[in-house]
Scaffold this active site. Structure first.
Site, short mmCIF file in Angstrom:
data_model
loop_
_atom_site.label_atom_id
_atom_site.label_comp_id
_atom_site.label_asym_id
_atom_site.label_seq_id
_atom_site.Cartn_x
_atom_site.Cartn_y
_atom_site.Cartn_z
CG HIS A 1 0.21 5.86 -0.75
ND1 HIS A 1 -1.44 6.19 -1.44
CD2 HIS A 1 0.30 5.67 0.30
CE1 HIS A 1 -1.97 6.60 -0.22
NE2 HIS A 1 -1.41 6.03 0.84
CG HIS B 1 -5.90 6.48 0.23
ND1 HIS B 1 -6.07 7.03 0.84
CD2 HIS B 1 -5.10 5.45 0.83
CE1 HIS B 1 -4.38 7.40 2.05
NE2 HIS B 1 -4.79 6.19 1.93
CG HIS C 1 -1.68 1.47 1.06
ND1 HIS C 1 -3.11 1.23 1.75
CD2 HIS C 1 -1.25 2.51 1.85
CE1 HIS C 1 -3.63 2.09 1.47
NE2 HIS C 1 -2.45 3.37 1.90
CD GLU C 2 1.22 3.43 3.83
OE1 GLU C 2 1.64 4.78 2.77
OE2 GLU C 2 0.42 3.14 4.58
CE1 TYR D 1 -6.68 3.70 3.75
CE2 TYR D 1 -8.19 5.21 4.84
CZ TYR D 1 -6.23 5.13 4.65
OH TYR D 1 -5.33 6.18 5.64
ZN ZN Z 1 -2.77 5.56 2.11
#
Ligand code: ZN
Length: 259
Positions: free
Chosen positions: A158, A164, A154-155, A210
């Site tokens: 980014h 997101h 996930h990071e 999320y």
């Molecule tokens: Zn995030």
């Protein structure tokens, strides 16, 4: 020597699974200390430099893609801080290497002379800048709560330029946001961004989505899927095929790109 002028003061609670990471991001945001000399956090775990715009996709305005080499691969140097245990390093390394088999992204160890790189450190929380910033840029993977395969991916997504899932430009066709349930002052986490979606569909199983109670102030959902409210979302433990497809399209990884 690696020197970083940006830091963030946030608190973090422990976690046992990726499914709870969204909650951690929520908690980190609640404890956010805003300081002009520190990066701000948007979306719970996205760090931005103070001059950057919050809503515009930073990649479209500043050209944040990492460079592609003549062999068609995108080499991204990384440095892993020495405060991790060997078990923790192996989790991080597995996350870094997971991109190699499915894309043209190649994370490789930092070498003298590299001008831009990811500095993976255990700071307070899980966060990253969106896209390449120039120089060394922090990817924080706290030893308390961030060392899970899906969180590492996930990071890194980014850092590769992705936002997101629930901030996608077409979000309103797939997710209904319940603004009245969001913690006061946190509504900006649900602001839509003019994202480039690379022709991929909205994906409830994206590792960038999320979970439904993220930033809830009253234990009621802040997001529900539409039109079918029974569809589960935000539970991914690793990159989905759509995450992989859009990565390959963004970086034009021909060999791996389905379209
Ligand atoms: Zn995030």
């Amino acid at each position: 020597m690696l020197v970083f002028s940006w830091s963030v003061v946030i608190l973090l609670l422990g976690s046992s699974s990726w499914a709870e990471i969204a909650t951690i991001e929520e908690d980190t945001s609640r404890e956010l200390s805003v300081n002009l000399h520190h990066p701000d956090l948007i979306g719970g775990d996205i760090a931005i430099k103070p001059e950057a715009s919050r809503n515009a996709d930073p990649c479209t305005s500043r050209g944040c893609l990492w460079q592609k080499w003549s062999d068609g691969k995108v080499y991204i140097p990384y440095y892993i801080a020495n405060h991790y245990s060997s078990r923790e390093v192996s989790i991080i390394t597995r996350g870094l290497e997971s991109f190699s088999s499915v894309s043209c992204i190649r994370f490789r160890p930092y070498q003298n002379g590299d001008h831009e790189w990811l500095s993976i450190e255990s700071r307070n929380g899980c966060y990253s800048y969106v896209g390449r910033q120039g120089g060394g840029q922090t990817v924080s993977l706290s030893r308390q709560g961030c060392l899970y395969h899906g969180t590492v991916q996930h990071e890194l997504l980014h850092a590769l330029g992705f936002n997101h899932e629930q901030t996608r430009s077409d979000r309103d066709n797939h997710i209904k946001v319940y603004w009245e349930n969001i913690i006061d002052g946190m509504a900006y986490n649900f602001d839509k961004i003019k994202t480039l979606n690379q022709g991929t569909p909205y994906d409830y199983n994206s590792v960038m989505q999320y979970e439904k109670y993220a930033f809830s102030k009253n234990n009621r959902p802040t997001m529900m899927p539409i039109p079918n409210s029974n569809v589960s979302f935000g539970q991914a433990t690793q990159m989905s095929q759509n995450d992989i497809d859009r990565l390959n399209r963004l970086y034009n990884c021909c060999k791996y790109s389905a379209a």
